[in-house]
Design an enzyme around this catalytic site. Structure first.
Site, PDB file in Angstrom:
ATOM      1  NE  ARG A 189      -3.782   0.703   2.092  1.00  0.00           N
ATOM      2  CZ  ARG A 189      -4.976   0.796   2.702  1.00  0.00           C
ATOM      3  NH1 ARG A 189      -5.117   1.535   3.790  1.00  0.00           N
ATOM      4  NH2 ARG A 189      -6.016   0.148   2.228  1.00  0.00           N
ATOM      5  CG  HIS A 212      -8.540   0.038  -2.416  1.00  0.00           C
ATOM      6  ND1 HIS A 212      -7.758  -1.048  -2.050  1.00  0.00           N
ATOM      7  CD2 HIS A 212      -9.182   0.429  -1.277  1.00  0.00           C
ATOM      8  CE1 HIS A 212      -7.925  -1.277  -0.750  1.00  0.00           C
ATOM      9  NE2 HIS A 212      -8.787  -0.396  -0.266  1.00  0.00           N
ATOM     10  CD  GLN A 270     -13.016  -1.842  -0.143  1.00  0.00           C
ATOM     11  OE1 GLN A 270     -12.171  -1.739   0.732  1.00  0.00           O
ATOM     12  NE2 GLN A 270     -14.211  -2.356   0.108  1.00  0.00           N
ATOM     13  CG  ASP A 283     -13.703   6.047  -0.379  1.00  0.00           C
ATOM     14  OD1 ASP A 283     -13.598   5.976   0.863  1.00  0.00           O
ATOM     15  OD2 ASP A 283     -12.723   5.942  -1.146  1.00  0.00           O
ATOM     16  CB  CYS A 329     -14.233   1.035   0.713  1.00  0.00           C
ATOM     17  SG  CYS A 329     -13.671   2.748   0.737  1.00  0.00           S
ATOM     18  NE  ARG A 373     -10.143  -5.264   1.147  1.00  0.00           N
ATOM     19  CZ  ARG A 373      -9.377  -4.227   1.523  1.00  0.00           C
ATOM     20  NH1 ARG A 373      -9.921  -3.157   2.070  1.00  0.00           N
ATOM     21  NH2 ARG A 373      -8.077  -4.239   1.325  1.00  0.00           N
TER      22      ARG A 373
HETATM   23  N1  NVA Z   1     -10.152   6.443  -1.085  1.00  0.00           N
HETATM   24  C1  NVA Z   1      -9.721   6.087   0.246  1.00  0.00           C
HETATM   25  C2  NVA Z   1      -9.909   4.630   0.487  1.00  0.00           C
HETATM   26  C3  NVA Z   1      -9.526   4.161   1.853  1.00  0.00           C
HETATM   27  C4  NVA Z   1      -9.671   2.701   2.045  1.00  0.00           C
HETATM   28  C5  NVA Z   1      -8.268   6.486   0.421  1.00  0.00           C
HETATM   29  O1  NVA Z   1      -7.468   6.307  -0.505  1.00  0.00           O
HETATM   30  O2  NVA Z   1      -7.929   7.008   1.479  1.00  0.00           O
HETATM   31  N1   CP Z   2     -11.133  -0.184   3.065  1.00  0.00           N
HETATM   32  C1   CP Z   2      -9.835  -0.188   3.417  1.00  0.00           C
HETATM   33  O1   CP Z   2      -8.932  -0.421   2.602  1.00  0.00           O
HETATM   34  O2   CP Z   2      -9.623   0.067   4.734  1.00  0.00           O
HETATM   35  P1   CP Z   2      -8.200   0.343   5.415  1.00  0.00           P
HETATM   36  O3   CP Z   2      -7.705   1.651   4.884  1.00  0.00           O
HETATM   37  O4   CP Z   2      -8.490   0.396   6.892  1.00  0.00           O
HETATM   38  O5   CP Z   2      -7.275  -0.773   5.058  1.00  0.00           O
END
Ligand code: NVA
Ligand code: CP
Length: 305
Positions: free
Chosen positions: A105, A132, A135, A224, A264, A292
């Site tokens: 990530r 993502h 997800q 989101d 999500c 997940r």
């Molecule tokens: N769009 C959000 C998703 C978090 C799981 C982010 O990138 O922070």
């Molecule tokens: N939805 C998701 O990816 O959550 P986290 O950022 O907590 O991993």
């Protein structure tokens, strides 16, 4: 160098692979804790690289790897300083000598592509600024459980056109559904991915500025956070742009009466979604979060086999 496959985007899999992976996820979910679970990661150690915070991704990958018979190491930017102490290519070559696979990530999608290019172990994208994909696999699994189908539904995504939206656009080129993105002109999803999704001709892609039009007839309403990780300093500006796209009870009543509401997570309650909706009868957000685990166990299994 042994052959391998990565999962950096849902489009790394074919339509058939997506459907097979989801079937495996359903089987693994059913068989969890039956003590006969397959252990395809036995003897392997995976690396989990995180340059952004995480609850779901980190914990579901750690638990999933453990349940598949493997173990893992949690790696932040402080330990390996990916791309700083040495090139990403050199880090990829070295990590490939130790690990069974890597979930990463980070911010730059290009960095993940570079890691995958030089690694000879499976690389899984656990979220970048662009995509993502894990997800979206959990999301479509949840939709299957609730609607009984992977295709022929209308999903209205409201709010920021971000990594989650972009991954939905990717999925729309493999499975057929109606994807309506309701957002402001300043918060559009990736233009190239919109073009590709439309060109694939598999799904109906509609981009609108009208939230009511978007939810009308929708089987799934999705949102989101308005400001993603890495852009939290723009939160106030984003809230101004996206205020009209909040999912609240009034809006949910304009959708299909038995629609499901997805997020999500993590949610910023009171901003993109109200408490009464996220805690209400249409919400499936915690099933989505649970899925997940099952979806990722299936993805890892497919990649190592
Ligand atoms: N769009 C959000 C998703 C978090 C799981 C982010 O990138 O922070
Ligand atoms: N939805 C998701 O990816 O959550 P986290 O950022 O907590 O991993």
């Amino acid at each position: 160098m042994r052959k391998h496959h990565d999962f950096l985007a849902v489009t790394d899999f074919s339509r058939e692979q997506i459907i097979e992976t989801l079937a495996l996820a359903r089987e693994l979910k059913e068989r969890r804790h039956d003590n006969l679970e397959p252990t395809p990661l036995k003897g392997q150690t995976w690396g989990l690289i995180f340059h952004k915070p995480s609850l779901r991704t980190r914990i579901s990958f750690e638990v999933g790897i453990h349940e598949l018979g493997g173990s893992c190491i949690y790696i932040t930017d402080k330990e390996i300083e990916l791309g700083k102490r040495e090139t990403i290519a050199d880090a990829a070559r070295v990590l490939s000598r130790y690990l069974g696979g890597i979930m990463i990530r980070t911010f730059s999608h290009k960095d993940v592509e570079e890691l995958a290019q030089y690694a000879d172990i499976p690389i899984i994208n656990g979220l970048t600024d662009l995509l993502h994909p894990c997800q979206i696999m959990a999301d479509i699994l949840t939709i299957y459980e609730k609607l009984g189908r992977y295709e022929d539904f209308r999903i209205a995504y409201l709010g920021d056109g971000n990594n989650v939206t972009n991954s939905w656009l990717n999925l729309s080129s493999l499975l057929g559904f109606q994807l309506v993105v309701a957002t402001s002109p300043e918060t559009m999803p990736n233009a190239e991915l919109i073009k590709k999704a439309k060109a694939a001709g598999k799904s109906d892609i509609i981009i609108t500025g009208d939230p009511v039009e978007a939810v009308t007839g929708a089987h799934v309403i999705y949102t989101d956070v308005w400001a993603s990780m890495g852009q939290k300093e723009q939160a106030a500006k984003q809230a101004e742009r996206l205020r009209a796209f909040q999912i609240n009870t009034e809006l949910v009543h304009k959708a299909n009466p038995d629609c499901i509401v997805m997020h999500c997570l993590p949610a910023e309650r009171g901003k993109e979604i109200t408490d009464d909706v996220i805690d209400g009868p249409h919400s499936v957000v915690f099933d989505q979060a649970e899925n997940r685990l099952h979806a990722q166990k299936a993805i890892m299994t497919v990649l190592v086999e």
